[in-house]
Design a protein around this motif. Structure first.
Motif, PDB file in Angstrom:
ATOM      1  N   ILE A  83       0.857  -1.191   0.000  1.00  0.00           N
ATOM      2  CA  ILE A  83       0.000   0.000   0.000  1.00  0.00           C
ATOM      3  C   ILE A  83       0.892   1.241   0.000  1.00  0.00           C
ATOM      4  CG2 ILE A  83      -1.636   1.336   1.393  1.00  0.00           C
ATOM      5  CD1 ILE A  83      -2.785  -1.337   2.308  1.00  0.00           C
ATOM      6  N   PRO A  84       0.679   2.173  -0.921  1.00  0.00           N
ATOM      7  CA  PRO A  84       1.514   3.373  -0.954  1.00  0.00           C
ATOM      8  C   PRO A  84       1.419   4.187   0.328  1.00  0.00           C
ATOM      9  CG  PRO A  84       0.307   3.127  -3.018  1.00  0.00           C
ATOM     10  CD  PRO A  84      -0.264   2.120  -2.060  1.00  0.00           C
ATOM     11  N   LEU A  85       2.559   4.556   0.883  1.00  0.00           N
ATOM     12  CA  LEU A  85       2.632   5.505   1.990  1.00  0.00           C
ATOM     13  C   LEU A  85       3.211   6.784   1.391  1.00  0.00           C
ATOM     14  CD1 LEU A  85       3.849   4.915   5.616  1.00  0.00           C
ATOM     15  CD2 LEU A  85       4.417   6.991   4.370  1.00  0.00           C
ATOM     16  N   LEU A  86       2.378   7.813   1.300  1.00  0.00           N
ATOM     17  CA  LEU A  86       2.702   8.970   0.490  1.00  0.00           C
ATOM     18  C   LEU A  86       2.924  10.223   1.332  1.00  0.00           C
ATOM     19  CD1 LEU A  86      -0.006   8.349  -2.248  1.00  0.00           C
ATOM     20  CD2 LEU A  86       2.405   7.645  -2.290  1.00  0.00           C
ATOM     21  N   PHE A  87       4.100  10.813   1.186  1.00  0.00           N
ATOM     22  CA  PHE A  87       4.417  12.132   1.721  1.00  0.00           C
ATOM     23  C   PHE A  87       4.270  12.203   3.236  1.00  0.00           C
ATOM     24  CE2 PHE A  87       2.707  12.614  -2.635  1.00  0.00           C
ATOM     25  CZ  PHE A  87       3.947  12.746  -3.242  1.00  0.00           C
ATOM     26  N   ALA A  88       5.009  11.331   3.902  1.00  0.00           N
ATOM     27  CA  ALA A  88       5.006  11.332   5.364  1.00  0.00           C
ATOM     28  C   ALA A  88       5.415  12.704   5.896  1.00  0.00           C
ATOM     29  CB  ALA A  88       5.972  10.268   5.888  1.00  0.00           C
ATOM     30  N   GLY A  89       4.745  13.125   6.964  1.00  0.00           N
ATOM     31  CA  GLY A  89       5.074  14.386   7.623  1.00  0.00           C
ATOM     32  C   GLY A  89       6.255  14.196   8.540  1.00  0.00           C
ATOM     33  N   SER A  90       7.420  13.964   7.948  1.00  0.00           N
ATOM     34  CA  SER A  90       8.630  13.637   8.696  1.00  0.00           C
ATOM     35  C   SER A  90       9.839  13.913   7.827  1.00  0.00           C
ATOM     36  CB  SER A  90       8.615  12.147   9.091  1.00  0.00           C
ATOM     37  OG  SER A  90       9.900  11.710   9.498  1.00  0.00           O
ATOM     38  N   GLY A  91      10.946  14.256   8.470  1.00  0.00           N
ATOM     39  CA  GLY A  91      12.190  14.441   7.742  1.00  0.00           C
ATOM     40  C   GLY A  91      13.049  13.189   7.723  1.00  0.00           C
ATOM     41  N   SER A 100      11.779   3.583  -2.515  1.00  0.00           N
ATOM     42  CA  SER A 100      10.970   2.378  -2.395  1.00  0.00           C
ATOM     43  C   SER A 100       9.876   2.396  -3.449  1.00  0.00           C
ATOM     44  CB  SER A 100      10.350   2.302  -0.999  1.00  0.00           C
ATOM     45  OG  SER A 100       9.288   1.384  -0.972  1.00  0.00           O
ATOM     46  N   GLU A 101       9.387   1.225  -3.802  1.00  0.00           N
ATOM     47  CA  GLU A 101       8.304   1.145  -4.776  1.00  0.00           C
ATOM     48  C   GLU A 101       7.005   1.739  -4.253  1.00  0.00           C
ATOM     49  OE1 GLU A 101       7.896  -2.916  -5.814  1.00  0.00           O
ATOM     50  OE2 GLU A 101       9.760  -3.023  -6.958  1.00  0.00           O
ATOM     51  N   SER A 102       6.910   1.937  -2.941  1.00  0.00           N
ATOM     52  CA  SER A 102       5.599   2.311  -2.407  1.00  0.00           C
ATOM     53  C   SER A 102       5.624   3.436  -1.379  1.00  0.00           C
ATOM     54  CB  SER A 102       4.934   1.081  -1.761  1.00  0.00           C
ATOM     55  OG  SER A 102       5.747   0.576  -0.719  1.00  0.00           O
ATOM     56  N   LEU A 291      -6.914   2.328 -12.010  1.00  0.00           N
ATOM     57  CA  LEU A 291      -5.930   2.749 -11.018  1.00  0.00           C
ATOM     58  C   LEU A 291      -5.395   1.566 -10.219  1.00  0.00           C
ATOM     59  CD1 LEU A 291      -4.507   5.177  -9.695  1.00  0.00           C
ATOM     60  CD2 LEU A 291      -6.411   5.284  -8.072  1.00  0.00           C
ATOM     61  N   THR A 292      -4.068   1.473 -10.170  1.00  0.00           N
ATOM     62  CA  THR A 292      -3.380   0.493  -9.336  1.00  0.00           C
ATOM     63  C   THR A 292      -2.318   1.221  -8.529  1.00  0.00           C
ATOM     64  OG1 THR A 292      -1.662   0.035 -10.980  1.00  0.00           O
ATOM     65  CG2 THR A 292      -3.696  -1.295 -11.092  1.00  0.00           C
ATOM     66  N   ALA A 293      -1.778   0.540  -7.510  1.00  0.00           N
ATOM     67  CA  ALA A 293      -0.718   1.152  -6.713  1.00  0.00           C
ATOM     68  C   ALA A 293       0.484   1.494  -7.585  1.00  0.00           C
ATOM     69  CB  ALA A 293      -0.313   0.214  -5.578  1.00  0.00           C
ATOM     70  N   ASN A 294       0.883   0.580  -8.442  1.00  0.00           N
ATOM     71  CA  ASN A 294       2.020   0.837  -9.315  1.00  0.00           C
ATOM     72  C   ASN A 294       1.718   1.962 -10.303  1.00  0.00           C
ATOM     73  OD1 ASN A 294       4.713   0.065 -10.500  1.00  0.00           O
ATOM     74  ND2 ASN A 294       3.427  -0.287 -12.290  1.00  0.00           N
ATOM     75  N   GLY A 299       2.547   7.562 -11.930  1.00  0.00           N
ATOM     76  CA  GLY A 299       1.950   8.868 -12.164  1.00  0.00           C
ATOM     77  C   GLY A 299       2.734   9.997 -11.525  1.00  0.00           C
ATOM     78  N   PHE A 300       3.351   9.722 -10.381  1.00  0.00           N
ATOM     79  CA  PHE A 300       4.137  10.773  -9.724  1.00  0.00           C
ATOM     80  C   PHE A 300       5.333  11.205 -10.577  1.00  0.00           C
ATOM     81  CE2 PHE A 300       2.132   9.055  -5.784  1.00  0.00           C
ATOM     82  CZ  PHE A 300       1.515  10.229  -5.396  1.00  0.00           C
ATOM     83  N   TYR A 301       5.874  10.292 -11.358  1.00  0.00           N
ATOM     84  CA  TYR A 301       7.037  10.635 -12.182  1.00  0.00           C
ATOM     85  C   TYR A 301       6.674  11.572 -13.330  1.00  0.00           C
ATOM     86  CZ  TYR A 301       8.830   6.483  -9.761  1.00  0.00           C
ATOM     87  OH  TYR A 301       9.197   5.555  -8.803  1.00  0.00           O
TER      88      TYR A 301
END
Length: 345
Positions: A83-91, A100-102, A291-294, A299-301
């Motif tokens: 499952i994609p973990l996107l844009f964590a609020g962390s440095g 990572s792929e996800s 839409l898939t996780a991959n 799409g982000f690229y």
């Protein structure tokens, strides 16, 4: 938990952006649904929340999990399930390095902010003896490592370091120890109310030492809590703070809409989350109808994102799962953050 003030901004800004996207027709006719869980800035609670979201709610993605410790605790769960973990609020670099792929990171590495800040301090403030107060967790340890590395490069002595436990409210012993070390620059590896607490303690001791922190210090909440004690404080930012009476028209419209909806002003984290959710929507749009996780990751690229907040263009590549390395130096002047530099690399 101790970051509740900013965590509320995370929830509100994401809700606002999702409602806008859905009102415009969603993504290929499908609409986002937001499910919120509160970790209380506790890694164990974050694990339980992530398990619930993944296993019971069957979420497609986890967006902007907030706080280094809690967000890191969720990473193994999302990776195991794909499952994609996107844009964590962390440095923390674990979200983007190695790519990572996800998973993607939003905030740039803590050591990068520390490098920009110390480079500026070495050039403009010329400190001889530096101290650091830091939170006793992953975030604080990253700030400590970054401070040591950058100060060594400038041949500046780190003469004293003190830590505190997350959630602490009394910083008298730590600040007294730092003052006794006769430092001329205090680095802040602190968060919201802790930053304000350290500043008030410094003021109580009538200690006129310069203070400089990373992106968690660059916020309006700490300044308000400090009640004037943060005047003159420096910080490194990633998203600029605006004020309603001086913001450009498009930003002012965003502020007015946010304030009307939530009865409070947005902060820099609101801007970060609003932008991050926009990237998720654009990547999903570019991924196509199936839409898939991959497909989402691919799409982000394809994104070349600019925004109304004056942030430099944001892109992602298979080799870089975070925004380009850019930040700026700001200072509290007359109770407001003022940018001192353009975006630096």
């Amino acid at each position: 938990g101790p970051l509740a003030g900013v965590a509320v901004e995370v929830r509100d800004a994401m809700l606002m952006r999702i409602e806008e996207i859905n009102a415009a027709g969603g993504i290929h006719g499908r609409k986002f649904r937001l499910i919120v869980e509160d970790s209380g800035y506790d890694a164990k609670k974050a694990v339980l929340a992530a398990q619930k979201l993944v296993e019971r709610d069957k979420v497609f993605a986890l967006v902007f999990p907030f706080g280094t410790g809690p967000a890191l605790a969720t990473l193994p769960i999302t990776r195991e399930k794909g499952i994609p973990l996107l844009f964590a609020g962390s440095g923390a670099v674990a979200f983007h390095t190695p790519p990572s792929e996800s998973s993607f990171g939003y905030f740039l590495p803590d050591h990068f902010f520390m490098r920009l800040g110390i480079d500026y301090a070495a050039r403009e403030l010329k400190p001889k003896r530096v101290g650091l107060i830091y939170q006793g967790d992953d975030y604080g340890e990253a700030m400590l490592a970054g401070a040591r590395e950058s100060l060594a490069r400038h041949k500046i002595d780190l003469v004293e370091t003190v830590s505190y436990k997350p959630g602490a409210t009394d910083f008298s012993a730590q600040v007294a120890k730092l003052k006794a070390a006769n430092i001329d620059l205090l680095l802040l590896g602190t968060a919201l109310r802790e930053t304000a607490g350290v500043a008030r303690e410094r003021q109580k001791l009538d200690w006129d030492v310069k203070m400089l922190g990373g992106f968690p210090v660059y916020n309006t909440i700490s300044v308000a809590l400090a009640k004037g004690a943060m005047e003159g404080t420096y910080a490194v930012g990633q998203n600029r703070i605006f004020y309603p009476d001086s913001a450009p028209p498009q930003v002012k419209a965003f502020y007015d809409k946010y304030r009307a909806k939530f009865s409070r002003d947005p902060g820099p984290t609101s801007v970060a989350v609003y932008s991050a959710m926009s990237w998720v929507a654009e990547a999903a749009e570019r991924a196509g109808r199936d839409l898939t996780a991959n497909g989402l990751i691919q799409g982000f690229y394809k994104i070349r994102s600019t925004d109304i907040f004056g942030t430099p263009e944001v892109t992602f590549t298979p080799q870089r799962h975070m925004p380009p390395l850019r930040g700026f130096i700001a200072q509290v002047r007359n109770g407001r953050w003022e940018s001192l530099t353009p975006f630096l690399e």
